[in-house]
Each structure stands twice: as C-alpha cells, then as structure tokens.
Design a protein around this motif. Structure first.
Motif, PDB file in Angstrom:
ATOM      1  N   VAL A 162      -7.997   7.072 -11.848  1.00  0.00           N
ATOM      2  CA  VAL A 162      -9.452   7.165 -11.741  1.00  0.00           C
ATOM      3  C   VAL A 162      -9.795   8.479 -11.053  1.00  0.00           C
ATOM      4  N   VAL A 163     -10.690   9.253 -11.665  1.00  0.00           N
ATOM      5  CA  VAL A 163     -11.093  10.535 -11.086  1.00  0.00           C
ATOM      6  C   VAL A 163     -11.973  10.288  -9.867  1.00  0.00           C
ATOM      7  N   ASN A 215     -13.399  11.526  -0.014  1.00  0.00           N
ATOM      8  CA  ASN A 215     -13.468  10.335   0.842  1.00  0.00           C
ATOM      9  C   ASN A 215     -13.806   9.096   0.005  1.00  0.00           C
ATOM     10  N   HIS A 216     -13.869   7.965   0.655  1.00  0.00           N
ATOM     11  CA  HIS A 216     -14.155   6.674   0.009  1.00  0.00           C
ATOM     12  C   HIS A 216     -13.183   6.409  -1.146  1.00  0.00           C
ATOM     13  N   ASN A 217     -11.903   6.449  -0.809  1.00  0.00           N
ATOM     14  CA  ASN A 217     -10.881   6.267  -1.837  1.00  0.00           C
ATOM     15  C   ASN A 217     -10.462   4.808  -2.013  1.00  0.00           C
ATOM     16  N   GLY A 218     -11.053   3.904  -1.229  1.00  0.00           N
ATOM     17  CA  GLY A 218     -10.580   2.528  -1.292  1.00  0.00           C
ATOM     18  C   GLY A 218      -9.124   2.478  -0.870  1.00  0.00           C
ATOM     19  N   GLY A 219      -8.306   1.737  -1.619  1.00  0.00           N
ATOM     20  CA  GLY A 219      -6.885   1.808  -1.336  1.00  0.00           C
ATOM     21  C   GLY A 219      -6.226   0.486  -1.082  1.00  0.00           C
ATOM     22  N   GLN A 220      -6.546  -0.546  -1.852  1.00  0.00           N
ATOM     23  CA  GLN A 220      -5.925  -1.853  -1.652  1.00  0.00           C
ATOM     24  C   GLN A 220      -5.390  -2.389  -2.965  1.00  0.00           C
ATOM     25  N   LEU A 221      -4.158  -2.902  -2.920  1.00  0.00           N
ATOM     26  CA  LEU A 221      -3.563  -3.626  -4.032  1.00  0.00           C
ATOM     27  C   LEU A 221      -3.156  -5.008  -3.547  1.00  0.00           C
ATOM     28  N   LEU A 222      -3.467  -6.046  -4.329  1.00  0.00           N
ATOM     29  CA  LEU A 222      -3.109  -7.419  -3.973  1.00  0.00           C
ATOM     30  C   LEU A 222      -2.740  -8.199  -5.224  1.00  0.00           C
ATOM     31  N   PHE A 223      -1.760  -9.052  -5.104  1.00  0.00           N
ATOM     32  CA  PHE A 223      -1.509 -10.045  -6.139  1.00  0.00           C
ATOM     33  C   PHE A 223      -2.122 -11.360  -5.674  1.00  0.00           C
ATOM     34  N   GLY A 224      -3.036 -11.896  -6.480  1.00  0.00           N
ATOM     35  CA  GLY A 224      -3.664 -13.154  -6.133  1.00  0.00           C
ATOM     36  C   GLY A 224      -2.766 -14.331  -6.448  1.00  0.00           C
ATOM     37  N   HIS A 225      -3.209 -15.511  -6.042  1.00  0.00           N
ATOM     38  CA  HIS A 225      -2.450 -16.720  -6.346  1.00  0.00           C
ATOM     39  C   HIS A 225      -2.433 -17.027  -7.843  1.00  0.00           C
ATOM     40  N   LEU A 275      -3.079  -8.755 -10.694  1.00  0.00           N
ATOM     41  CA  LEU A 275      -3.130  -7.643  -9.746  1.00  0.00           C
ATOM     42  C   LEU A 275      -4.581  -7.254  -9.508  1.00  0.00           C
ATOM     43  N   TYR A 276      -5.005  -7.257  -8.220  1.00  0.00           N
ATOM     44  CA  TYR A 276      -6.362  -6.871  -7.822  1.00  0.00           C
ATOM     45  C   TYR A 276      -6.311  -5.457  -7.242  1.00  0.00           C
ATOM     46  N   ILE A 277      -7.249  -4.620  -7.713  1.00  0.00           N
ATOM     47  CA  ILE A 277      -7.316  -3.219  -7.290  1.00  0.00           C
ATOM     48  C   ILE A 277      -8.700  -2.969  -6.698  1.00  0.00           C
ATOM     49  N   PHE A 278      -8.748  -2.433  -5.481  1.00  0.00           N
ATOM     50  CA  PHE A 278     -10.005  -2.191  -4.766  1.00  0.00           C
ATOM     51  C   PHE A 278     -10.220  -0.685  -4.664  1.00  0.00           C
ATOM     52  N   ILE A 279     -11.276  -0.190  -5.309  1.00  0.00           N
ATOM     53  CA  ILE A 279     -11.535   1.246  -5.387  1.00  0.00           C
ATOM     54  C   ILE A 279     -12.877   1.552  -4.725  1.00  0.00           C
ATOM     55  N   GLY A 280     -12.944   2.678  -3.976  1.00  0.00           N
ATOM     56  CA  GLY A 280     -14.169   3.092  -3.312  1.00  0.00           C
ATOM     57  C   GLY A 280     -15.212   3.629  -4.272  1.00  0.00           C
ATOM     58  N   ASP A 281     -16.408   3.948  -3.720  1.00  0.00           N
ATOM     59  CA  ASP A 281     -17.534   4.325  -4.584  1.00  0.00           C
ATOM     60  C   ASP A 281     -17.508   5.782  -5.018  1.00  0.00           C
ATOM     61  N   GLY A 282     -16.503   6.549  -4.632  1.00  0.00           N
ATOM     62  CA  GLY A 282     -16.414   7.945  -5.085  1.00  0.00           C
ATOM     63  C   GLY A 282     -16.663   8.948  -3.991  1.00  0.00           C
ATOM     64  N   ASN A 337     -22.484   4.553  -8.360  1.00  0.00           N
ATOM     65  CA  ASN A 337     -21.302   4.018  -9.034  1.00  0.00           C
ATOM     66  C   ASN A 337     -21.118   2.518  -8.802  1.00  0.00           C
ATOM     67  N   SER A 338     -21.446   2.072  -7.615  1.00  0.00           N
ATOM     68  CA  SER A 338     -21.132   0.688  -7.257  1.00  0.00           C
ATOM     69  C   SER A 338     -21.910  -0.317  -8.090  1.00  0.00           C
ATOM     70  N   GLN A 339     -23.178  -0.013  -8.409  1.00  0.00           N
ATOM     71  CA  GLN A 339     -23.991  -0.925  -9.205  1.00  0.00           C
ATOM     72  C   GLN A 339     -23.842  -0.689 -10.710  1.00  0.00           C
ATOM     73  N   ASN A 340     -23.059   0.309 -11.079  1.00  0.00           N
ATOM     74  CA  ASN A 340     -22.872   0.654 -12.485  1.00  0.00           C
ATOM     75  C   ASN A 340     -21.571   0.016 -12.982  1.00  0.00           C
ATOM     76  N   LYS A 341     -21.663  -1.051 -13.753  1.00  0.00           N
ATOM     77  CA  LYS A 341     -20.473  -1.789 -14.194  1.00  0.00           C
ATOM     78  C   LYS A 341     -19.672  -1.065 -15.274  1.00  0.00           C
ATOM     79  N   SER A 342     -20.201   0.055 -15.753  1.00  0.00           N
ATOM     80  CA  SER A 342     -19.433   0.844 -16.728  1.00  0.00           C
ATOM     81  C   SER A 342     -18.510   1.842 -16.038  1.00  0.00           C
ATOM     82  N   ALA A 343     -18.611   1.946 -14.707  1.00  0.00           N
ATOM     83  CA  ALA A 343     -17.732   2.829 -13.934  1.00  0.00           C
ATOM     84  C   ALA A 343     -16.737   1.975 -13.140  1.00  0.00           C
ATOM     85  N   LEU A 344     -15.553   2.534 -12.917  1.00  0.00           N
ATOM     86  CA  LEU A 344     -14.540   1.806 -12.150  1.00  0.00           C
ATOM     87  C   LEU A 344     -14.663   2.019 -10.643  1.00  0.00           C
ATOM     88  N   LEU A 345     -15.423   3.040 -10.236  1.00  0.00           N
ATOM     89  CA  LEU A 345     -15.601   3.311  -8.807  1.00  0.00           C
ATOM     90  C   LEU A 345     -16.525   2.276  -8.175  1.00  0.00           C
TER      91      LEU A 345
END
Length: 1029
Positions: A327-328, A333-343, A347-354, A366-374
């Motif tokens: 993801v570009v 800053n605001h890079n997020g940075g979490q990976l988790l495997f749920g029950h 795989l859950y990926i947590f990305i910041g708003d850019g 970006n956060s309210q725009n569901k067409s973006a991954l940020l």
C-alpha cells in the motif's frame, strides 16, 4: 495581637494533628505486606483446608501442607491428658497454623530471604501472657521437632519459668501484625487478597525484567507450539528468538535491515512494525511481516510471507519472501502496523490513514473512503495460497458485494491503530472469547480504545474519541459510527498503545482486566468491564512501593516510552518499552507484569516447555535493574568523636528490655595479647550498640510531561525499633576511649524512568564500656540465654552428631545471670564489620542426668512412643584453652551437626588450600559463601582440582540445590537464587561448573549432567546461590 495568635494556633493544631495521623496511617499501611514463607504471595487453595480452616479462602497452605501441620499437632498433643488437651490445644493449633497465615513471612520474620527466620510465629503481648499462664511448658514441645530435642530442652529451661523472658522470646513488637491482632484487624484485612490500591485508587503492580538491550522492540509474539519461546521484533528489522529460560539465540529469526525503511531519528514511525505466525505454525511453518519500504523513492507498506527453514526451527528462509500486499503511503507517519490471526483463522491487517494531520486526502479523507485501503482494518485468507494468488477474500467480508468498496475491508473510519489484541476469553466460562481490542491514536484532544466488529465505522475523521472533529461529517445522519469503550484527554497522554485483556493463570486478580498504556506519557492504565451494564471502569496502574514489591526478582520502575504489549503462550502479560525512542538505541526492555497481592495455588500453573533444537549459541539474560529485595543502603563514614569511659564497679541498673527484631550486629574480631584471667572471678562488662535509623520517602505525582521519567508511588515507612545488644565479658583493664561512630546511609536506586527520592538514613553507633551484669532481651538473644544459664554444671562430654532439619537459629551475643567465659578484645584491634555474631558453648551430655522442669497437673506423666519428655542435662561453661581460642566475637552462631556445639566455620579460602577443619577436602565438596556469615544460604562454591570455584545458574534447578544442601547436612533446598542474588565472586575465583542438571539423588554436583570442568559461557554475574533448610 497575642490573643489572636494563640487562638489561631489552637484552631490550627487539631488540623495539624489530623494530617500527622493520616500520614502515619499511610506509613503503617505500607510497612508490611502479605507474603508466605516461600517468599511468594498468598493464594486460595484449590481444595478447602481441613485443619487450619480459617485460611481456606486465602493463605499460604494447600491441602498437603495443612495435613502436615495436622500431623505435628496431634503428635504434640499425645503428651497431654484430657484436661491438658482442652486447655492447651487451642494455643498449639493457633501457633502451628500461622504458617498458613497470609502474613506468615512477617510473623516468622522471613520477609527478607537473606536474613534468619524465627522458629515460631510472633505473638502479641496479651496473648503471650495468657499462653504463659495456661501452657508455658509446651514451648519445648513446639521446638523439639525443629532440631535436637536435648538442645531445645536446654534452651527453654529457664524462659518457661520467667514470663518476661518467655514473652521476650515469642512476642513480635509490631502490634498490628502480631498474632492474633493480624487476624482481627478489620482495616488491615478489608481488601486482603485483592489488587492493592494507593489512596488515589491507583492499582499497585510490580514488574519482572525479561529482556534488555533491544533497539525499539515493537512486537513480541509466541508460536503456540508448546515450546513457550517468544519472538521479539526490533524496528530496525531484526527478529530474535528467546527461549523459555530467558536466553536468546544469537542468530536472528529474521533479518530485514537492508530492506526496511527507517531512520535513527527519535519518533520515526517507519520501520519493521509487526510479525505474526501462522496459527498452525508447527505444520504450516509460515510467518507474516509488516514493514516500511521504499520503492523507486515511493514509500510503501509491505506485508510479506516467509517460510521456515527446513533444517532450523529458529530461522526463516530469507529467500522465501513473498509479497502479500503493498500500500502506497502518502506521508511518513500514521503507518498503522498490526498483523493478527483471528480465531476464525483469517489474517487481520491494520493500516493507518496515510499521515499528515486531519486525514486531508479526498472529500471525506481516506478513513471514510471504503475504496481506499488506508485507514482500514482488512481481513484476508492466506490458507492454501502456495499455487495461486497471495490471498483470497473471505466469503463473509462485510463489503464484498458493495460497489466501489474494496473487498478486503473489514472495518473502517480508523486513524492510526497501534497495537491490537484478541481476547482469549474467560478461562472458566469462555466469555469474551474472540473480541478484538485496539488502541487508536488521536489527533489533538483524545486517545481511544475500540472493540473492532465486522463492518464497523469508527468515526474518524468525523469524530475524535467521543467528540466531533469535522463538524460537517459529524452531523451527517448516515455516519452511524461505533463509539469507543474508553477515551482519555491529552493531559493523561498523547499516543495510546493498545494492550491485552489478561487471561493468564499466575495472577487470578487480573483476570478480565484490559491493560494498556501511553507512549508519550509512559502511563500504564486499565479497564474493567461491568458485565451487567457493559460499561468499562478506568483505573490507573502505578508501581508498588519497595515494600509491596519486596519479592524475589521483582522491580518497581520502568522506561518511559511504552511501545507495545504482548502475552506469552501461557497468557501472562508483558509490555515493551524504551528509554530512547530511536531505532538504533539499545535502550529497549521487556517487562512482565506481576500482581504481588495474590498468586495461583501451587501446581496449578506449572508448564513444561517442549525441547527446542538450537543451532548457534545462547546469549544468557542478565537483568540490569536492581531487584527491590536486593536494595541495600550504602554507608559513608563522617568524622568521629570520642568519649571517655570509666571502669568503676557499681551495681547495674535494670533497664527496660528492648526486643530485637533483626538487629544490625557488629563483627568484632579479637586478637589477645595477654592471657585472660581465670574464669573463677568474672566481672561482667557491658557493651551496648545503639542504632537509630530514619527513613524518608516521598510520593511524586504521576508523570504528565514528555520527560523520560516515571515516578513511582511510594509511602513513608515508620522507622524500625532501636535495638540494644548486651554482651557479658570478663573484667579487663580499662580500654582507651571508645569512639562514637556516625554514618550517613543513602539508599541508592538505579532506575531508567522511575526516579525514586533519595533516602538518607543517619546511623549512629555508640559503644560504651562499663562493668555490669545485664539481662538479655529479644527473640534470638533469649534462646541463647536459656542455653547459657545452664552452663557450669559438669565437665564437657561429647555427644554423637545430629542432622539439622531446619534453618540454623541466628542469635546475637547475649548474657545471663551466670558468667559466660569469653575473650577479651584488644582495643586496638576491635572493628565494626557487619551483622555477625558467633557463640561457642559446651556440648551436651550423651546420657543426660536427672534434670526436669516442674509441670502443671494436667501434664501427661505417662510417656508415649512419639512424645518426647524433655530432659535437661547439666552443662559446664569452663572451656579448655584450645576451645576458648576458637570463640570469635562478631560472627553469627551456627548450630553444628554435633549436639549443641557452636563454632565458627572456616570461610573463604582460609586454613590452607584443600583443607577443611584439619582434614583434606574431597573433590566435589561444596560450601555456601555468604556476605552475612549465614550457614544455610549463600553462593555455591565447589572444590575441584585443588581450588574452590563457583557454579553458573544455567539449568540449575531445585534438584541441584538439594544435592548441595544434602552435602552440607541439610534436608532440602528451600530456594535457588540466580543472577548472583546471594553475591558474586571476585575475578580471582574461577567458574568451574556450568549447565548443571541434577535428578536430586546424586551425592555431588560432579555426578550430575554438566559441562566439562572449567568450560562455561557465563560470568560471575550468574553465580548461583541456594537457601537450605
């Protein structure tokens, strides 16, 4: 004017007194804490107790220990008839059951593992008087099964007749914590067993240092494969493997330092940010990483997949990297940075708003725009992806069929979620299992904690916490956002670090508590859910005082910048912090969170890690923080003054006895230049040691600034009692003036972020010499008084040696009404060294004569098989010249294996190389070297190849400690102290053994599994010590 001043003083005085009383109350509450005789917190037994029933809910005994006490009780009561059983049974039971009391360590004077322990619990004065009037002659029965019956029969001969001496021996001069006051004190026991809180409601916890020297440790995970190893990632791009023993493998699990984009600038958010292992890591053998990368000068976030090497379970194949997602990033800053495997296995990926401020990208950000991954929480399926696409989309993703929405999106409206976790669920009910908690870093005003649900909108940039940030978006009726479970303003902290809900085994009080922190302020916080209302209650977490955290290996300070939280395979909680927030600074430490108020019952949380095949070397862990239990004052002498003394013989004035509780005792080595006078005309000489100590602590406010310090909450403790030690010696020529020595003691603390106030302890030592016959006081003094009062009755007769079953009794130098033959110290050679005293007395008769104590009518005259009726043999105090020369003043007594003979054991490397008490040492002989001169504890040293050397603590267990203790005549090892907790040897002493593994039945450490003699990979900082019993 004068009248007005007086009225003002009278009006102010009651308020002043009230403040003083409140202050003293807080000081009293902080002076002691619940602790068991194994130096650990109390617990709730897994099964109710049968004998000591009052401690079934909370105490220091399990059912096995309760049965052991019951057997002792009925064995003692065999000596009584019915009336005696009725009269004395209640006293016997109460005294014996104090081993189960949650305050057992205080009652037995055992809160410090490095000092001697009482043989019986400390009683209150009134209770002791009643006990003496009703059942005084039972004291010898309580003591006789703790050692030689003849020995304790003599010790109790005189004190049973004298109520004052009797209670001096038993009374604990602490009215709140003596028995039975410690049980009946309602305020003291109001919150017993619950997490301790300070007056402001801050939860007092402690820490254990687990790893150090890390460069911005950003993540810690486990493999859930039974090995209980954990993997620690550094921002620079390294991932290290730590074994359950705490040692680190020298080869990195992963090294991405060449690919990772970061810098040494403090606060740079780019870098290696997270790692997650596949839920079935043992079979799938894959790991997933999240890191910053630069591609053609464009900053991106990359999520990659690595495969484990086929020949090494502790290293990834660097050539197996496969990019899952990129993801570009429009800003650094605001890079997020979490990976988790749920029950659910996804795989859950947590990305910041850019990045930047206020999410300025696009019409709604970006956060309210569901067409973006940020600004999103993504969910993907990475199962069975070896021959196809890197990932697939789960069929129940919420926006899978929504036009223009990315199918990977699981939740949106997040700003910069930093550290998320999944609840394991309540161990008993499973409630809460699978919930996903995240800390979302705020913009200008608030930090928040969220529970992530499928399809949820978490409001950014319309809202920040509970308040509006973009008012137009905030007022939009279609927002339908999910509010956080908790939000806090920036006066408490400016960058939340999400944590975990505690679901471990070792600390039941913390179950269900969500523990998190703040990176900028260094504040530790907690949330507790009200199951009925669904609301979350906030409590701050602060470090316990030195007294609260006075347990082995615990500390009460930490570095300020809290980067991340973690849990191990067993569910215990940790956090990762640093003192310098730079990717290149080796200032990172991992801390384990510990609740000192309650533990799980013994045996419930035992784990046996699966073996791990290791390629490479192990780097052993060395804690840098000073353990609370090892904090000792340092003394700096100041100019001394002298005082004239007189030797005029006069009738001594009886002074009010002062009970000694762990008194500091001087070491006085004497070199005689003139022969002593004959023992037939002794005149007592009195030596008084007075020590006054004053301790002051302050309570700093919680940290609220960016300064790298966290101030732990401490309380002022009341000064200990002033001890007086009296000793009887022969009449000697008048010595020169005795100096008055004053010393200032400063308690030195080394803390990375918690700065404790410097405590100055003025210590005054005064020694005066006047001829007087004095009466000893104090618990240990009384013991030796009873023995010495029987001296001077018969010549010396040697008895067979007896084995010691308990810790040797530690007794200061004492006197009796009978003269005690002792040495005359030369004034020019008397020196103060340390708290040690050694006494020498004659041995008991092998066949004691008729010597009994009158008994009350209810005493059972008919002897039983198991009951022992004490016989007190006559003893002579007249020592042979060779024996008299062995009497050293200034060493603590050691009860030897021969009757009641007490002598100073050769210490260190003295008496010639390879010799011990006049005979050549066997190869494999051991000794315990203690700075305090204690015989039952100290650093383990072994004799091999004609020299003494130390043993490293690697793999050294209680079984190995038992082998050492049995060689020295003890029954077992009470504790194994690692990391040179009982002192480290100097460089001149060689390290002879390492990696010692024993089964417990060996006769010597040389018979155990070990490395070759002299081969080791440790330092003297890892010298092992043991406490025998």
């Amino acid at each position: 004017m004068t009248l007005q001043t007086c009225n003002l003083q009278h009006a102010f005085l009651p308020h002043l007194l009230l403040l003083i009383l409140i202050f003293l109350l807080h000081a009293w509450r902080g002076c002691c804490h619940p602790q068991c005789l194994d130096y650990k917190p109390p617990f709730e037994p897994r099964q109710p107790l049968v004998f000591c029933k009052e401690y079934s809910k909370f105490g220091c005994c399990d059912l096995e220990k309760d049965e052991e006490i019951s057997v002792r009780f009925y064995k003692i009561m065999e000596n009584f008839d019915h009336s005696g059983y009725v009269t004395c049974g209640k006293y016997m039971r109460s005294i014996l059951c104090q081993e189960c009391s949650p305050y057992a360590a205080h009652l037995y004077d055992a809160e410090d593992a490095n000092t001697p322990m009482r043989m019986l619990p400390g009683l209150c004065g009134d209770y002791c008087s009643d006990y003496w009037h009703q059942c005084r002659y039972t004291l010898s029965l309580l003591l006789e099964d703790l050692g030689s019956p003849q020995q304790f029969a003599n010790l109790t001969a005189t004190i049973e007749e004298d109520r004052r001496r009797f209670c001096d021996f038993l009374v604990l001069k602490d009215n709140q914590y003596c028995y039975p006051n410690v049980v009946t004190n309602a305020e003291l026991n109001a919150n017993l067993g619950f997490v301790r809180e300070d007056p402001k409601g801050c939860l007092e916890l402690c820490l254990q240092e687990v790893a150090n020297g890390l460069r911005n440790p950003v993540a810690m995970i486990h493999a859930d494969d039974g090995t209980h190893r954990f993997f620690v990632a550094e921002q620079l791009g390294y991932v290290w493997v730590y074994l359950a023993s705490g040692s680190r493998i020298d080869r990195p699990f992963l090294n991405l330092t060449r690919a990772v984009l970061t810098s040494p600038w403090a606060g740079d958010e780019r870098g290696f940010l997270c790692i997650a292992l596949h839920p079935r890591f043992t079979t799938v053998r894959k790991a997933y990483v999240y890191y910053s990368v630069s591609v053609k000068k464009e900053e991106r976030i990359r999520i990659s997949e690595f495969t484990l090497l086929t020949h090494d379970d502790n290293q990834l194949d660097h050539s197996s990297e496969r990019t899952i997602l990129e993801v570009v990033e429009p800003a650094s800053n605001h890079n997020g940075g979490q990976l988790l495997f749920g029950h659910d296995g996804y795989l859950y990926i947590f990305i910041g708003d850019g990045g930047r401020a206020g999410d300025p990208f696009g019409k709604f950000g970006n956060s309210q725009n569901k067409s973006a991954l940020l600004g999103k929480v993504l969910r993907v399926d990475v199962e069975d992806n070896d021959n196809g696409a890197p990932y697939s989309i789960p069929s129940d993703n919420p926006f899978l069929w929504e036009k223009e929405a990315r199918p990977e999106v699981y939740a949106y409206g997040v700003r910069n979620m930093w550290r998320c976790s999944i609840d394991r669920g309540d161990p008993a009910t499973g409630r809460g299992r699978g919930r996903m908690f995240c800390g979302d870093v705020g913009q200008n005003k608030y930090e928040e904690v969220d529970i992530i649900v499928k399809g949820g909108n978490y409001g950014w940039r319309a809202k920040e916490g509970f308040s509006c940030y973009d008012r137009k978006l905030c007022q939009n009726s279609s927002l339908d956002d999910i509010l956080p479970i908790f939000a806090y303003p920036h006066k408490l902290g400016k960058s939340v670090t999400g944590g975990y809900i505690y679901r471990g085994c070792q600390m039941p009080n913390l179950n269900g508590l969500y523990i998190f922190g703040d990176f900028m302020s260094g504040r530790l916080m907690s949330l507790k859910e009200n199951v009925t209302t669904g609301e979350w209650q906030y409590n701050e977490i602060c470090m316990g005082t030195d007294q609260t955290c006075r347990f082995p290996k615990l500390i009460n300070s930490y570095y300020k910048y809290i980067i991340s939280f973690a849990e191990d395979e067993a569910g215990e909680l940790y956090f990762l912090a640093t003192g310098v927030p730079s990717a290149t600074a080796r200032a990172g430490v991992i801390y384990k969170i510990v609740d000192p108020s309650r533990r799980a019952p013994p045996g419930k949380c035992n784990i046996k890690p699966s073996p791990v095949k290791i390629k490479g070397k192990l780097i052993h862990f060395h804690p840098k923080e000073e353990f609370v239990i090892n904090k000792k004052p340092t003394t700096t002498p100041i100019p001394t003054t002298t005082r004239k003394t007189t030797t005029t013989t006069r009738t001594p004035t009886r002074r009010k006895p002062i009970i000694i509780i762990k008194p500091p005792m001087p070491t006085r080595k004497t070199i005689r230049k003139t022969p002593p006078p004959p023992p037939t005309t002794p005149t007592a000489r009195k030596t008084t040691l007075q020590t006054t100590r004053k301790t002051m602590r302050k309570t700093p406010p919680p940290p609220t600034t960016k300064t790298p310090t966290i101030k732990a909450t401490t309380r002022k403790t009341p000064p200990p009692p002033t001890p007086t030690i009296k000793a009887t010696m022969r009449k000697t020529p008048p010595p020169p003036p005795t100096p008055t020595i004053k010393a200032t003691t400063t308690i030195k603390t080394t803390s990375a972020t918690t700065i404790k106030p410097t405590t100055t302890v003025p210590t005054t030592v005064q020694m005066a010499t006047t001829p007087a016959t004095t009466t000893p006081t104090g618990y240990r003094t009384t013991v030796m008084t009873a023995a010495m009062s029987r001296i001077a009755q018969s010549p010396i007769v040697t008895t067979p040696p007896t084995r010691r079953h308990r810790r040797p009794l530690q007794t200061p130098l004492c006197t009796t009404s009978q003269p005690l033959t002792s040495l005359q110290p030369s004034p020019s050679t008397t020196s103060l060294k340390g708290p040690q005293v050694t006494l020498t007395s004659a041995r008991y008769l092998e066949h004691p004569g008729v010597f009994t104590t009158p008994r009350l009518p209810y005493w059972n005259q008919k002897p039983t098989v198991s009951g022992y009726v004490p016989q007190r043999p006559p003893i002579n105090t007249t020592l042979l010249k060779s024996q008299e020369e062995k009497l050293w003043l200034g060493e603590k007594q050691e009860i030897a294996g021969e009757g009641n003979q007490v002598f100073k054991r050769p210490r260190g490397r003295g008496r010639g190389r390879g010799y011990k008490r006049g005979r050549r040492l066997r190869v494999g002989s051991v000794r315990l070297v203690s700075a305090d001169g204690l015989s039952d504890r100290g650093r383990v040293e072994i004799f091999i190849r004609g020299e003494w050397g130390t043993v490293c603590d690697d793999l050294f267990s209680n079984k190995a400690g038992t082998v050492v203790c049995r060689q020295l005549g003890f029954t077992t090892a009470l504790a194994v102290m690692k990391r040179a907790a009982l002192g480290e040897a100097d460089r001149s002493v060689r390290i002879l053994l390492d990696d010692v593994e024993c089964e417990g039945g060996e006769r010597s450490l040389l018979e155990c599994k070990r490395s070759r003699v002299g081969k080791h990979n440790c330092s003297h900082g890892e010298d092992v010590g043991v406490i025998c019993g």
